[in-house]
Structures are given as C-alpha cells and as structure tokens.
Design an enzyme around this catalytic site. Structure first.
Site, PDB file in Angstrom:
ATOM      1  N   ALA A 237       0.828  -1.185   0.000  1.00  0.00           N
ATOM      2  CA  ALA A 237       0.000   0.000   0.000  1.00  0.00           C
ATOM      3  C   ALA A 237       0.864   1.237   0.000  1.00  0.00           C
ATOM      4  O   ALA A 237       2.034   1.173   0.351  1.00  0.00           O
ATOM      5  CB  ALA A 237      -0.933   0.007   1.210  1.00  0.00           C
ATOM      6  N   SER A 238       0.262   2.345  -0.403  1.00  0.00           N
ATOM      7  CA  SER A 238       0.810   3.701  -0.430  1.00  0.00           C
ATOM      8  C   SER A 238       0.625   4.293  -1.828  1.00  0.00           C
ATOM      9  O   SER A 238       0.577   3.575  -2.828  1.00  0.00           O
ATOM     10  CB  SER A 238       2.296   3.782  -0.057  1.00  0.00           C
ATOM     11  OG  SER A 238       2.509   3.305   1.239  1.00  0.00           O
ATOM     12  N   ASN A 239       0.510   5.611  -1.850  1.00  0.00           N
ATOM     13  CA  ASN A 239       0.509   6.380  -3.096  1.00  0.00           C
ATOM     14  C   ASN A 239       1.586   7.440  -2.992  1.00  0.00           C
ATOM     15  O   ASN A 239       1.887   7.940  -1.909  1.00  0.00           O
ATOM     16  CB  ASN A 239      -0.817   7.122  -3.314  1.00  0.00           C
ATOM     17  CG  ASN A 239      -2.025   6.233  -3.225  1.00  0.00           C
ATOM     18  OD1 ASN A 239      -2.201   5.328  -4.020  1.00  0.00           O
ATOM     19  ND2 ASN A 239      -2.884   6.501  -2.246  1.00  0.00           N
ATOM     20  N   HIS A 260       0.511   4.183   3.235  1.00  0.00           N
ATOM     21  CA  HIS A 260      -0.537   3.468   3.961  1.00  0.00           C
ATOM     22  C   HIS A 260       0.152   2.475   4.879  1.00  0.00           C
ATOM     23  O   HIS A 260       0.785   1.512   4.420  1.00  0.00           O
ATOM     24  CB  HIS A 260      -1.461   2.735   2.986  1.00  0.00           C
ATOM     25  CG  HIS A 260      -2.091   3.631   1.973  1.00  0.00           C
ATOM     26  ND1 HIS A 260      -2.463   3.205   0.716  1.00  0.00           N
ATOM     27  CD2 HIS A 260      -2.390   4.955   2.013  1.00  0.00           C
ATOM     28  CE1 HIS A 260      -2.979   4.213   0.036  1.00  0.00           C
ATOM     29  NE2 HIS A 260      -2.939   5.290   0.808  1.00  0.00           N
ATOM     30  N   ASN A 508       1.328   1.186  -5.978  1.00  0.00           N
ATOM     31  CA  ASN A 508       1.654  -0.190  -5.604  1.00  0.00           C
ATOM     32  C   ASN A 508       1.488  -1.218  -6.698  1.00  0.00           C
ATOM     33  O   ASN A 508       1.743  -2.390  -6.462  1.00  0.00           O
ATOM     34  CB  ASN A 508       0.889  -0.643  -4.355  1.00  0.00           C
ATOM     35  CG  ASN A 508       1.064   0.315  -3.221  1.00  0.00           C
ATOM     36  OD1 ASN A 508       0.103   0.796  -2.661  1.00  0.00           O
ATOM     37  ND2 ASN A 508       2.308   0.634  -2.883  1.00  0.00           N
TER      38      ASN A 508
END
Length: 804
Positions: A237-239, A260, A508
């Site tokens: 996760a993460s942007n 995230h 991701n």
C-alpha cells in the site's frame, strides 16, 4: 557508562546563545528539542550520536509502549510476557503465534547476524554516522526511561519495559528489512524439521525430541495452495506522485506522499525535524525505532516511498542425500545443513527448545505464506532473502536527507542500496522529478528461470514473480552485478528508473505505468508484471494525476485536494449500473445468501443519488462499500466485467459491471440485510458509520478500502452489531504535500492521521486526527524563523555523557 541528566527550559526560545538553537559545546551527548504545534519535535545536535540521542528520547516520550513491545519482539521474548499461543499483531508479523515469532528472532540473535551486519565495513555495511545514530538513540531512549514516569496505561506497570542497546536498535532495522522476505516465512522457518522428527505432541504441548511420522509426505514439488503474495508483512500500500516543473504554477516541483501503514503498533510513523547545523536539515516521518527520517523533505527536495511489486525473495529446492535428510547435494557434492538449537522462555518459567536449519542459500522452511513446501527424505526448500544481509537502510535515509535534487536522490539510492521493498519518488525545487524501483532484489533473471526453474517455479514465477530454482546445480546461483554492493542482487543499472516525466506516480502496482505515456518495460518478471490489469486504486490514481498534469498550473493546494477528494473509482465504474440493475429487479426484491427475500428498493434510490465519494458527508457510501466487498467475494474476477482487460487501454479496462452475474443480486441483498439488521440507515452520512473514538468522542474518518480504488485508503475495523466501522487498523498515515516558493523554506503541509503520540493520556494522541473530517493539514515549521514564531514553542535540552 552514561551519566544522564534531563532539564527543561520554560521560555519559548532555543537553549544557549546560538539563534539556531544549537546545543552548547561540551563533552558527551547533547540535543535540543523544540516542540511546536501538535507536539512535533525539531531536534538539533552537533553530531550524529547526539542527534540519535535526542531522537530516541523524543520517540520514547511519544510512544514508549509501542517501542518497548517492539524490542520485546526482536529479542524473542513475546511468549514470556504475552503468552506463547497468543497471536502477534498481524500488521507487524506473519507469525501465527508469539512462540513462532520468538523462535525466529531468538534464532537471529543467537546467530549473531545483526552484530555481523553492524560490523561490516561500508559501503556494504553501515557507515560510522549510522552507527553513531544507533548508539545515541539507545542512550536517549534509556535516558527517558530513567528520568521520566510512564503514563501510558498500555505499559505503565509492565515488567517488559527496560533499557536497550545499539544492537536492539539495529535489530529493529533488521526486522523492517526482512518484511518482504524472512518475516513472511517465520512459521515455515521455525517449524521446519527433518522427516521423522516432531516438535510438539498432538495436544500442542511444547516438547522437543523425535517421534515416528505416521505417513511420510510423498516426494513432490507441489503446493497445497498458491498465493504467497508479492508484498510484505504490512501489505502493499501507499501512493506517491511527483510533478515536474513543466506542470506547476511556478516551474518548481511538487510531491505528494501518502504511505498506507498501520495505525497501531511499532510500524506507526512519527514526525520530526533533525538538524546538525551545516551537515543535515531534514523533516518528515520515521517509523518508530528508526534513527532517521524515512519519508521527508529538506530545503531543496522531497521524496516518498511506496511498497514495490518486486519479489524480494526466492526459493531453492534442495536435493537431499538419501542417507541423511540434513545433507543436500550441489553438483553431486554433499553439504551438511547448519544446525542451531534455539531456546525460548515462555510462561511460568518454562522454556521451549527447537532446532533450526540453514543452508548456503538461506534457512530451510516448510511454508511461505499459503505455499506449502514439504521437507521429505528426498527434497527440502531454502529461502534466499537479500534483506537479511542488508543493514544499509539508515545510510540510504541519510543520503536522501542530504540530497539537493531529484537526481541527487537517485544518486543516493544507487550509492547506498539500502531499500528492500519500496519504490522512491522525488521532486525538487528546480522542477525535476524521479522514480526508481530502488529495491534490493535477488538477481533472478528471466533467463536464469528458464534454465533453472523447478516445476513449482514454473507456476509461481509467472504468477507472482517467486522463483523456485534448482539448488542442486551450482550454475543456478544468482551471480553478481558489478555495481551491486552485495552479491546475488541486481545493481542500480538494472532497476526501473524514470526521470523528468511530467509526472511519476505509483499506487503499488508495478513500475510499468509510472507514467502512462512513458511505460517502463523490458525488466525481469521479478520486478513486477507488465501488460496485466492494474488495481482500481492505480487506475484511479493515473486518471487523476494525468489529468492534473495536463491541466497544469499546479500548486501545493492541488496536492491537498487530491489527497482528500475521496473519489471512488469502483463507484464511477459500477454505481450507475448497480442502481439500474437494482431498480429492474422484479418486485424490487433480491434473495440473500441465506435464502431470504430482501426489499432493496430503498437501496436502489440511495445508490442512484450517491455522489461516488467516501467523504464524511457522503450518503450511500457505506451501502456501496458493503455491497462491493460482498460482490468481490461472490463473483469471480473474470466474471465481474463485461469489457475485458486490454493491454492497449490498461487504465480504462476492464469495465462495465456484469450485473447478470449470479452473485450480483445476492451481494446486494446481503448488504442491505446486514445494514438493516444493525439498525443502520441505508442513506446515512458516512460520518455516522466510519469513525474512531478518541478521548470519548467520535471523529469521522474519510476514505475507503483499497478494493474501492480510493486514493485515501482506509482499512477500517467493521463492527457488525453497530453496523459501522468503529476503528482504523491501516491506511493513510504520514501525509506530506511539498513544494517550494523561492523563500528558501519548503512549503510543506503535513498530517499524521493518527497523531503523534500513542499514549491516550497525551495531548497529542488525537489532535491531528481531529483535523481529518474537514481534510485539514498542518503547516510544517521548517525554517528557524518559523519555529521560533510558534506560539506553542517549548524547549527541552537532553544531556548524556558518554564514557568508553
């Protein structure tokens, strides 16, 4: 030996005569900590040991219980304090029990692995600056424990809180480094025993010894289930997005970071600014226990990380000596496995002893996630995890902190090679951008897989990038790239990189569509898939950021709006079709999974009016969320859409919801029945049904699950009785929207979604969380004049005299 003292200065100005708040000259460890709004510390020291000292002290102030539990984990002492059969936090460990976790980490400590990595000379090992930071951090944490009283009810009377060493701090770094490898295989590593032995009796009592196996597992190269995953313990996760100066209002770069991560436990982020005058000045978020800023910015450049799709591990199938299952063959020559006996203390003064086995390739294991890897009389499996030989993460973080440009970020990544499972995106004040899949990955080329893959690997490698190689052939070794700091990994020249595109973005999925107009291709499958469907979150992100780049004239405010737009790509694709199909159901009814007829007419109207966001004021968001989750579990992915995926149009396919799928009406009926049984209004505002409770008050939380495609990802805890999401376990954490305006100070807006302190008695345990419902941000005070102007300024000076 440390002679320790702590003093607090009441006046809101830095200690000493230096206007930058530098500590007074003298011997030992000294740091000045200036606290501004929301309890954010700005730590100033003259050297790295003192900077680590101030950082350890300040982290203990905010999160001593989380930190203490993390040290219990990496020392292999969870069973003793929390029970052997209890389950560790799944966001921080893949171990199924505390006993498995302890056996693994105790084995790491008994082997001296961390100490060997600490002692390795740079650049392959950590630098002197990193070593000083760890030493100082441990001293600062211990100082806080000695001088302050614990008020957090989670550990205020706990006997598992105590002093730590630099090795403990390094062990935390090690545990983060193996998140994409050995940490996923803890159960398999600790359970692996040669055929004919067992480690527990049928009742689950903890015993050691050998016993006959009732029926030997057939020799096979197979799996019980596939699906080991290509991510890490914390999830993928993460942007992050970096915009080039050609798209911005002033020609300077912009960066939005949205990692995230867990909202609870040792993998929380923590905010700070770290300064050594003339050497280092950086701000951002650090994982608890880290001595450096992980995601951050300085006066010239900002960066963020996202979990990458590279598979940071591979397996070797061992061919065993028929006469001895603990001896394997390489090119016909016998090699004995290394045997280590590990003892863990558990409750009531008892202990458990296990034997762990390792090979030239890594530890022997019998499972990896859902993948079963039986140890028979003819074959076994070993795990190669380059993260278990990498303690360079702190040097990479220092390199990023000292960079002065996006290109400098890339140079620091290439020079230090310390990131095991993340991408890096950066933008700078001159308008440049960079993306790098900067992972330390096993050097598994597609050609090597063609030559050396086992039958199992021919399934797992195309599907997941997990190579299973023939360990009986020396020619199947991973080899070495000339620019790699450690053997058996890809060097920087092999990594996917994109510089100075109008935007670079990652949510991701693989590096392929970092910029949809400049796809990255030609890399081995282990880096991630290309030409395959993207997640809804990645598709929505590409749509949003490419539209922003085309529009141009971007500012930090545009980044802030993107973060809390809370658009639901699944809703844009499917809500209208769902509402129409709902309205067409005969009699306005659908049959639930339990066979009950459910009146769904109100749901049809709510979904038709829904604004397709997960904003706190959105009506219908909860209904669509509960319907969508059920739909994904009842309708196979291949049957969900009527227009299939096309590699020629990966952002807009697949599409058009298949409302004729057998599970469609059932998912709708089940969602409606579920909410009504809990007394929930189908059209209630999301704020009434998605919240956290802090200090006795409910705080609505915007955002939604990854499967909905929401940029602002929130994985919330569902309470069926309440018909609501009543807490958050994972999601948007340390947010930063950063640009530059020519003032010499970064224009940084930040938000730590769960707030700075995990102590519920702290005034900073919920103050930033309270900003979430309105999408408010904190204006970070980076430059000295802004720090000194803070109406909340409070200064603490910490000292420690270090004797050899």
């Amino acid at each position: 030996m440390l002679l320790l003292a702590v003093s607090a200065a009441v006046p809101p100005q830095p200690v000493g005569a230096d206007p930058r708040g530098r500590p007074a000259a003298g011997d030992g460890l000294t740091a000045v900590i200036r606290y501004t709004e929301y309890g954010i510390p700005h730590i100033v020291a003259d050297d790295y040991a003192s900077l680590g000292f101030g950082t350890g002290w300040a982290q203990a102030q905010d999160a001593v219980c989380d930190l203490a539990e993390a040290f219990v984990t990496v020392r292999g002492e969870r069973s003793r304090h929390f029970g052997a059969r209890a389950v560790p936090d799944p966001r921080g460990s893949a171990a199924s029990t505390n006993l498995a976790s302890d056996l693994y980490y105790r084995g790491v400590r008994d082997s001296g692995t961390v100490e060997r990595l600490m002692a390795a000379p740079p650049p392959g090992g950590p630098s002197r600056d990193s070593a000083d930071l760890r030493r100082g951090w441990a001293a600062g944490y211990n100082t806080w424990l000695r001088e302050r009283r614990i008020t957090d009810p989670a550990c205020e009377r706990a006997d598992w809180v105590g002093p730590v060493t630099a090795v403990d701090v390094a062990a935390l770094d090690f545990s983060v480094g193996v998140i994409g490898g050995q940490a996923l295989a803890i159960d398999g590593i600790t359970a692996a025993q040669p055929p004919g032995t067992t480690s527990a009796d049928g009742a689950g009592r903890f015993v050691t010894g050998t016993a006959p196996v009732a029926a030997e597992q057939p020799a096979r190269d197979g799996v019980a289930r596939t699906g080991t995953g290509t991510g890490s313990v914390v999830g993928r996760a993460s942007n992050a997005v970096a915009f080039h100066g050609s798209t911005t209002a002033d020609g300077r770069g912009l960066l939005l970071g949205n990692p995230h991560f867990p909202w609870r436990g040792a993998l929380r982020f923590w905010q700070s600014q770290q300064t050594i005058p003339g050497q280092l000045d950086v701000a951002g978020g650090s994982l608890l226990g880290s001595t450096t800023v992980s995601i951050g910015y300085n006066a010239d450049v900002a960066w963020s990380h996202t979990s990458a799709t590279g598979t940071a591990r591979n397996l070797y199938r061992l061919t065993l000596d028929p006469a001895d299952p603990t001896t394997y063959l390489v090119d016909g020559r016998r090699e004995r496995m290394t045997r280590r006996t590990v003892t863990v203390r558990v409750e009531q003064g008892r202990s458990v002893t296990r034997t762990q086995w390792s090979t030239r390739y890594g530890p022997v294991l019998t499972s990896l996630g859902a993948l079963t890897l039986p140890w028979t009389r003819s074959t076994a499996y070993a795990l190669n995890d380059p993260g278990a030989a990498n303690l360079r993460g702190s040097d990479t973080a220092l390199g990023l902190a000292k960079s002065r440009s996006a290109h400098g970020v890339l140079a620091a990544l290439n020079r230090t090679q310390g990131i095991g499972w993340a991408n890096t995106l950066a933008a700078d004040a001159r308008g440049h951008t960079v993306f790098s899949q900067s992972q330390v990955l096993p050097r598994v080329t597609d050609d090597l897989v063609r030559r050396c893959s086992t039958p199992l690997g021919k399934t797992t490698y195309p599907a997941e990038g997990l190579a299973v190689l023939d360990g009986a052939r020396g020619g199947c070794a991973l080899g070495a790239d000339p620019d790699a700091l450690q053997p058996g990994v890809f060097g920087p020249a092999a990594l996917p990189v994109l510089e100075d595109a109008p935007y670079v973005e990652n949510s991701n999925d693989s590096a392929w569509l970092t910029n949809a107009d400049r796809p990255l291709t030609g890399h081995p499958r282990i880096f991630g898939p290309t030409g395959t469907p993207r997640s809804l979150r990645a598709r929505g992100a590409i749509e949003d950021v490419s539209a922003l780049a085309r529009r141009g004239g971007l500012t930090v405010a545009d980044l802030q709006r993107q973060q809390f737009a809370d658009r639901v790509p699944a809703g844009d694709l499917a809500a209208a079709d769902t509402a129409r199909a709902c309205a067409a159901l005969p009699g306005g009814a659908a049959v639930s999974g339990e066979g009950r007829t459910v009146d769904v007419r109100e749901a049809c109207r709510v979904l038709a009016r829904w604004d397709r966001t997960m904003d706190p004021g959105s009506r219908g968001a909860l209904l669509f969320d509960r319907f969508w989750r059920r739909l994904l579990t009842t309708v196979p992915a291949d049957d969900l859409w009527t227009v299939p995926f096309s590699p020629a149009d990966p952002v807009h396919t697949p599409r058009t919801l298949n409302t004729a799928a057998p599970g469609f009406s059932r998912a709708l009926a089940d969602a409606v029945a579920e909410l009504r049984s809990a007394g929930a209004d189908l059209g209630a505002e999301l704020s009434e049904r998605q919240y956290v409770t802090r200090d006795g008050r409910r705080i609505p939380v915007p955002g939604g699950t990854h499967d909905l495609g929401v940029w602002n990802t929130i994985e919330a805890d569902w309470d069926p009785a309440a018909g609501a999401y009543t807490d958050v376990s994972f999601g948007s954490s340390h947010l930063q929207a950063v640009g530059w305006n020519g003032s010499g100070c970064p224009e940084a807006r930040t938000l730590l979604t769960y707030s700075q302190s995990s102590n519920p008695r702290s005034p900073h345990s919920s103050d930033q969380t309270a900003l979430l419902p309105a999408g408010q941000w904190v204006t970070f005070r980076f430059c000295e004049r802004d720090i000194l102007a803070s109406p909340s300024l409070r200064t603490v000076t910490v000292h420690g005299v270090d004797h050899p």
